[in-house]
Design a protein around this motif. Structure first.
Motif, PDB file in Angstrom:
ATOM      1  N   ARG A  16       0.814  -1.207   0.000  1.00 10.85           N
ATOM      2  CA  ARG A  16       0.000   0.000   0.000  1.00 10.85           C
ATOM      3  C   ARG A  16       0.852   1.263   0.000  1.00 10.85           C
ATOM      4  O   ARG A  16       0.431   2.327   0.440  1.00 10.85           O
ATOM      5  N   GLU A  37      -5.522  -8.628  12.625  1.00 10.93           N
ATOM      6  CA  GLU A  37      -5.839  -7.499  11.756  1.00 10.93           C
ATOM      7  C   GLU A  37      -5.512  -7.835  10.299  1.00 10.93           C
ATOM      8  O   GLU A  37      -6.274  -7.493   9.383  1.00 10.93           O
ATOM      9  N   TYR A  41      -8.215  -8.102   7.204  1.00  8.52           N
ATOM     10  CA  TYR A  41      -8.009  -7.282   6.006  1.00  8.52           C
ATOM     11  C   TYR A  41      -8.075  -8.144   4.741  1.00  8.52           C
ATOM     12  O   TYR A  41      -8.734  -7.797   3.767  1.00  8.52           O
ATOM     13  N   ALA A  44     -11.598  -9.245   4.110  1.00  6.25           N
ATOM     14  CA  ALA A  44     -12.440  -8.173   3.589  1.00  6.25           C
ATOM     15  C   ALA A  44     -12.210  -7.949   2.098  1.00  6.25           C
ATOM     16  O   ALA A  44     -13.101  -7.461   1.391  1.00  6.25           O
ATOM     17  N   ASN A  45     -11.017  -8.319   1.600  1.00  7.31           N
ATOM     18  CA  ASN A  45     -10.679  -8.134   0.194  1.00  7.31           C
ATOM     19  C   ASN A  45     -10.639  -9.451  -0.574  1.00  7.31           C
ATOM     20  O   ASN A  45      -9.978  -9.560  -1.608  1.00  7.31           O
ATOM     21  N   ASN A 160      -3.975   1.579   6.453  1.00  4.79           N
ATOM     22  CA  ASN A 160      -4.971   1.532   5.371  1.00  4.79           C
ATOM     23  C   ASN A 160      -5.601   0.155   5.266  1.00  4.79           C
ATOM     24  O   ASN A 160      -5.723  -0.409   4.176  1.00  4.79           O
ATOM     25  N   ASN A 162      -8.325  -1.226   4.805  1.00 12.52           N
ATOM     26  CA  ASN A 162      -9.699  -1.074   4.347  1.00 12.52           C
ATOM     27  C   ASN A 162      -9.905  -1.906   3.079  1.00 12.52           C
ATOM     28  O   ASN A 162      -9.005  -2.575   2.606  1.00 12.52           O
ATOM     29  N   THR A 163     -11.089  -1.825   2.543  1.00  8.07           N
ATOM     30  CA  THR A 163     -11.399  -2.565   1.323  1.00  8.07           C
ATOM     31  C   THR A 163     -11.046  -1.711   0.110  1.00  8.07           C
ATOM     32  O   THR A 163     -11.459  -0.562   0.015  1.00  8.07           O
TER      33      THR A 163
END
Length: 360
Positions: A16, A37, A41, A44-45, A160, A162-163
């Motif tokens: 990232r 975590e 992550y 989620a992706n 970061n 996130n998706t």
């Protein structure tokens, strides 16, 4: 999705960018929390990884150098090792990471990611040289097997979590590639880098590296002949269906658990007990054979026990593992072992790789 596409997609998710100013976020962070975590992550992706993925945290067990495993059964297996602030602060940090690299081959991975999630410095120590030396040493290994992310990269990742949207993902896709290593070249490289003990560990585990697949017997006719059963067509069909049910149970185990079961069977002998208690192995012999300490082996055994494949008992002040046939009603496991012995087939072909087509 091809294997190269999966590796490329995964590398994009992990890369990232660089943010060296945020490494302080790792100050005092617990290793277990970082692994969770990371797992969340990736989960989620999952749509960028083909969707059908399985994520398993392994660091609480005998992890063999891996904290988190991502698997697409029958297709690909990826390992992750997370190094926290505490890990980096340890005196043996560098040698431990290299030893874990060697041990990671146990899992038959297609790719191995090392994520250094540590501050560059804390109140009393500066880890810049310590981390840089390790990264430089690992980057000098000309292999596609492992990939190292330093604190500046992992800081950008963990700020970061996130998706990703598809546009952002697609823009990065063509920057990365994957190619499976030649095993002999990989062994040569490791022999020049690792000490003798770690190289022998890696070499032994590399022998287990294989593609994920399974094959059911179509007739089991060869087994009927080799073991001189002389079963009728109907009886042989029932026997084959019993074996298929066993395979179905075996498939529920992880690859690592099947490797442990194979190791137990490799040191086992026929049992004089009931038919469903086919094979017995002395625990100490299994520990030596698998090069595992008592605690690590017990953790792995517990998984097999809960699944009903083995159980433990003590006789004459010695500990034994008994391997069952999962209630088949006949000595299924012993028969499979005997068949392999006569035919000269490694036990891992059946119990680890699950290629039961060799029974036809």
């Amino acid at each position: 999705m091809e294997k190269q596409q999966l590796i490329t997609s995964l590398t994009i998710l992990l890369n990232r960018g660089i943010d060296s100013g945020q490494t302080t976020l790792f100050n005092g962070q617990k290793h277990d929390d970082l692994v969770k975590e990371l797992r969340d992550y990736l989960d989620a992706n999952r749509k960028f990884l083909g969707g059908n993925i399985h994520l398993e945290i392994t660091q609480a067990m005998n992890d063999h150098g891996v904290d988190l495993i991502l698997t697409i059964e029958g297709f690909c297996k990826i390992g992750f090792q997370v190094k926290s602030h505490y890990d980096v602060s340890e005196q043996e940090f560098q040698s431990k990471v290299k030893r874990q690299l060697a041990e990671s081959f146990f899992h038959a991975l297609d790719k191995y990611y090392i994520l250094i999630c540590s501050p560059i410095q804390d109140k009393t120590n500066n880890y810049t040289m310590k981390i840089s030396h390790l990264i430089n040493e690992l980057s000098s290994l000309k292999t596609n097997y492992h990939c190292v992310f330093g604190p500046d990269h992992t800081a950008a990742l963990f700020t970061n979590l996130n998706t990703l949207d598809e546009t952002q993902f697609n823009l990065e896709y063509q920057r990365f590639a994957y190619e499976r290593d030649n095993i002999e070249e990989l062994k040569q490289m490791l022999s020049e880098t690792l000490n003798k003990k770690d190289y022998e560990t890696a070499e032994g585990y590399l022998a287990r590296r294989k593609e994920y697949s399974y094959a059911e017997p179509q007739t089991a006719a060869q087994m009927n002949t080799i073991l001189q059963w002389d079963l009728s067509a109907d009886d042989l069909h029932e026997t084959k269906e019993s074996i298929v049910r066993y395979i179905s149970e075996l498939r529920n185990l992880t690859q690592n658990s099947r490797e442990i079961l194979t190791g137990i069977l490799e040191r086992s002998k026929p049992s004089a007990r009931a038919l469903n208690e086919d094979r017995v192995a002395l625990v100490r012999e299994v520990e030596s054979h698998l090069r595992m300490n008592s605690r690590a082996l017990f953790e792995e055994y517990t998984v097999l026990e809960q699944a009903g494949f083995v159980y433990h008992d003590k006789e004459d002040n010695r500990d034994y593992y008994y391997v069952t046939s999962k209630g088949a009603g006949w000595p299924l496991v012993s028969s499979l072992v005997k068949y392999c012995e006569i035919k000269g087939i490694p036990l891992e072909t059946l119990f680890s790789k699950m290629d039961f087509s060799v029974l036809d």
